[in-house]
Write an enzyme that holds these catalytic residues in place. Structure first.
Site, PDB file in Angstrom:
ATOM      1  N   LYS A  68      52.442  48.330  50.523  1.00  0.00           N
ATOM      2  CA  LYS A  68      52.647  46.544  51.048  1.00  0.00           C
ATOM      3  C   LYS A  68      54.299  46.879  52.211  1.00  0.00           C
ATOM      4  O   LYS A  68      55.080  47.537  52.347  1.00  0.00           O
ATOM      5  CB  LYS A  68      52.709  45.484  51.289  1.00  0.00           C
ATOM      6  CG  LYS A  68      51.385  45.649  51.064  1.00  0.00           C
ATOM      7  CD  LYS A  68      50.002  43.884  50.678  1.00  0.00           C
ATOM      8  CE  LYS A  68      48.999  44.328  51.107  1.00  0.00           C
ATOM      9  NZ  LYS A  68      47.722  44.009  50.230  1.00  0.00           N
ATOM     10  N   TYR A 103      42.268  41.586  43.773  1.00  0.00           N
ATOM     11  CA  TYR A 103      41.864  42.675  43.786  1.00  0.00           C
ATOM     12  C   TYR A 103      42.653  43.370  43.556  1.00  0.00           C
ATOM     13  O   TYR A 103      44.115  43.512  44.145  1.00  0.00           O
ATOM     14  CB  TYR A 103      41.752  41.763  45.514  1.00  0.00           C
ATOM     15  CG  TYR A 103      41.873  43.268  47.157  1.00  0.00           C
ATOM     16  CD1 TYR A 103      40.684  43.244  46.747  1.00  0.00           C
ATOM     17  CD2 TYR A 103      42.775  43.904  47.853  1.00  0.00           C
ATOM     18  CE1 TYR A 103      40.030  44.413  47.658  1.00  0.00           C
ATOM     19  CE2 TYR A 103      42.473  44.580  48.377  1.00  0.00           C
ATOM     20  CZ  TYR A 103      41.219  44.906  48.852  1.00  0.00           C
ATOM     21  OH  TYR A 103      41.125  46.128  49.114  1.00  0.00           O
ATOM     22  N   ASP A 107      49.775  45.424  39.307  1.00  0.00           N
ATOM     23  CA  ASP A 107      49.740  45.063  40.696  1.00  0.00           C
ATOM     24  C   ASP A 107      50.149  44.939  41.002  1.00  0.00           C
ATOM     25  O   ASP A 107      50.240  43.580  41.394  1.00  0.00           O
ATOM     26  CB  ASP A 107      47.981  45.075  41.167  1.00  0.00           C
ATOM     27  CG  ASP A 107      47.860  45.123  42.675  1.00  0.00           C
ATOM     28  OD1 ASP A 107      48.552  45.902  43.350  1.00  0.00           O
ATOM     29  OD2 ASP A 107      46.912  45.474  43.092  1.00  0.00           O
TER      30      ASP A 107
HETATM   31  C1  LIG Z   1      46.527  44.799  49.786  1.00  0.00           C
HETATM   32  C2  LIG Z   1      46.672  45.119  48.566  1.00  0.00           C
HETATM   33  C3  LIG Z   1      46.085  46.336  48.084  1.00  0.00           C
HETATM   34  C4  LIG Z   1      45.518  47.097  48.980  1.00  0.00           C
HETATM   35  O1  LIG Z   1      46.101  48.279  48.989  1.00  0.00           O
HETATM   36  P1  LIG Z   1      45.582  48.296  50.691  1.00  0.00           P
HETATM   37  O2  LIG Z   1      47.137  48.929  51.504  1.00  0.00           O
HETATM   38  O3  LIG Z   1      44.963  47.302  51.251  1.00  0.00           O
HETATM   39  O4  LIG Z   1      44.569  49.679  50.566  1.00  0.00           O
HETATM   40  C5  LIG Z   1      45.661  46.339  46.441  1.00  0.00           C
HETATM   41  N1  LIG Z   1      46.600  45.171  45.636  1.00  0.00           N
HETATM   42  C6  LIG Z   1      46.477  44.097  46.141  1.00  0.00           C
HETATM   43  C7  LIG Z   1      47.136  43.167  44.843  1.00  0.00           C
HETATM   44  C8  LIG Z   1      46.965  43.829  47.304  1.00  0.00           C
HETATM   45  O5  LIG Z   1      47.403  42.627  47.664  1.00  0.00           O
END
Ligand SMILES: *Cc1c(COP(=O)(O)O)cnc(C)c1O
Length: 444
Positions: free
Chosen positions: A281, A158, A253
């Site tokens: 995060k 994701y 990511d």
């Molecule tokens: C949470 C997450 C996102 C998206 O971040 P948001 O602040 O929710 O938009 C992107 N990549 C990874 C791996 C994530 O866990």
């Protein structure tokens, strides 16, 4: 991972949450589905969301005054637990000086410097407001830098809800992706190629066919969004090699893994240097933040240094910068990561025993302070295909039983549980005791 099927509502009913139920009804009048992010609706676990009144340390309290031991940690940011006094203090101090300037402030430099120092692969970094924004900006930049349109992502990873990421695999490995949400143009979807995670030969095949059209490979170095899956030996180095060979960029990511497993990124652990890194995060200390950074030569294409446009009214927000820097400073403490990893090892080991004693088939993947309990009789879960074969109805029952006993885990089989530095020995023991009681009622 999005789950559309509502889990069967058989057996366990969540009780004692009347105020949350009332608020959920009210929320649905004004907010689509009553929530501001879909997974919060608890649809996949066949019940209704808790409305949280307050939280501290490793505990959250709902509107009915039920207190839960929390393993969600706001989905990753709260490695220091809820309402850490140093973060609260930093935010209060910052707020008194103004909540937003829309102009540069010194706090932005401090967080950017801390990030670049912790990530050898990041020369410069741009702050944004979410992981979603960071990921889609990084892909735009990769497309601009390479002059190519296609991106490769991995099934079950994701990267936020940018259009180019809401794509599922086509019918065959070599077919273009198809939109996984209404509203994503098929013309865009075909530029996203999807490959099974941990599958080196599939990645090689995709490059053999499309290599010269691929702007970037984007990957969660340790995927957390199909439940926790670990990279197999050599998988990430292979991605580094093949992107390099074809002139494509490698984007890690690390929105979850950034500062989660060590002071820096998983890239430091793996010894793989991506071209661009996406963060979020933890770097915001619980406030809305994202960031993307990488090699100076690439980042210098971002406006106003270059002409790849990307902007934000609240980007580099002083409250978020203050929370982020205050948090990162605490993570530098000696033994911080060893301690939460040890706490997690212990917890997972005891958890395994509880399931084994009852002959409930589970696979528990864990690393550092994160883990997922998969309800599966497979030997291991190492990609999307093995993750989706899990028994989500069993998971849903487990979730509701835990909730009734005061243990709060993510409301989906395909998510990560987190342990924070606020989970003390007593909390871990208490959580195990409650889980033991919950499993006494589990209908295997
Ligand atoms: C949470 C997450 C996102 C998206 O971040 P948001 O602040 O929710 O938009 C992107 N990549 C990874 C791996 C994530 O866990």
């Amino acid at each position: 991972m999005r789950e559309s099927a509502r889990a069967s509502a058989r057996e366990v009913i969540v009780t004692g949450t009347e105020n949350s139920a009332r608020l959920f009804k009210e929320a649905q009048k004004y907010i689509p589905g009553g929530v501001n992010s879909p997974v919060r609706a608890f649809k996949a676990v066949g019940t209704e969301p808790l409305f949280i009144k307050k939280a501290y340390g490793c505990r959250v309290v709902d509107e009915d005054d039920n207190e839960y031991i929390d393993f969600v940690g706001s989905w990753g940011p709260l490695i220091l637990g809820h309402a850490h006094p140093r973060i609260v203090e930093a935010v209060e101090l910052a707020a008194r000086k103004g909540t937003s300037f829309g102009a540069p402030c010194a706090a932005e430099i401090e967080l950017a410097r801390m990030i670049t120092e912790a990530f050898p692969a990041i020369d410069t970094v741009r702050m944004v407001n979410s992981g979603t924004e960071a990921a889609l900006s990084a892909v735009r930049l990769a497309r601009a830098y390479t002059g190519r349109d296609k991106i490769v992502k991995f099934e079950g990873c994701y990267h936020g809800h940018g259009d180019s990421f809401l794509i599922k695999a086509g019918s065959g490995l070599m077919t273009a992706g198809v939109a996984d949400s209404p509203g994503v143009p098929e013309d865009l979807a075909r530029h996203t190629l999807t490959v099974p995670y941990n599958d080196k030969s599939a990645a090689e095949k995709i490059f053999a066919v499309y290599g010269k059209e691929i702007a970037a490979v984007i990957v969660e170095p340790v995927p957390g969004n199909m439940g926790l899956v670990l990279p197999e030996e050599g998988f990430l180095p292979m991605l580094r090699d093949i992107t390099g060979a074809y002139g494509s960029l490698l984007i890690f990511d690390e929105v979850i893994t950034g500062f989660r497993l060590n002071y820096g990124g998983y890239q430091n652990i793996a010894g793989v240097k991506p071209d661009l890194t996406v963060l979020g995060k933890i770097i915001g200390g619980g406030l809305p933040v994202g960031a993307y950074g990488g090699r100076r030569e690439i980042m210098d294409m971002v406006a106003p240094a270059g002409d790849v446009y990307q902007a934000g009214t609240l980007s580099g927000n002083p409250l978020a910068m203050a929370a982020g820097t205050a948090g990162l400073k605490l993570l530098r403490a000696d033994g911080f990561y060893e301690k939460i990893a040890e706490q997690t090892r212990l917890y997972v080991r005891e958890l395994k025993n509880l399931f084994e004693a009852r002959k409930i088939a589970v696979v528990i993947n864990f690393t550092g302070s994160m883990f997922t309990v998969f309800f599966s009789d497979k030997k291991y879960i190492n990609n999307y295909q093995s993750a989706v074969s899990c028994d989500t109805a069993k998971f849903a029952n487990y979730f509701r039983l835990l909730l009734n006993k005061g243990v709060y885990i993510p409301p989906s089989q395909f998510e990560l549980s987190f342990i924070s530095s606020a989970h003390e020995d007593g909390d871990i023991e208490e959580a195990l005791k409650r889980t033991d009681q919950a499993l006494n009622l589990f209908n295997n």
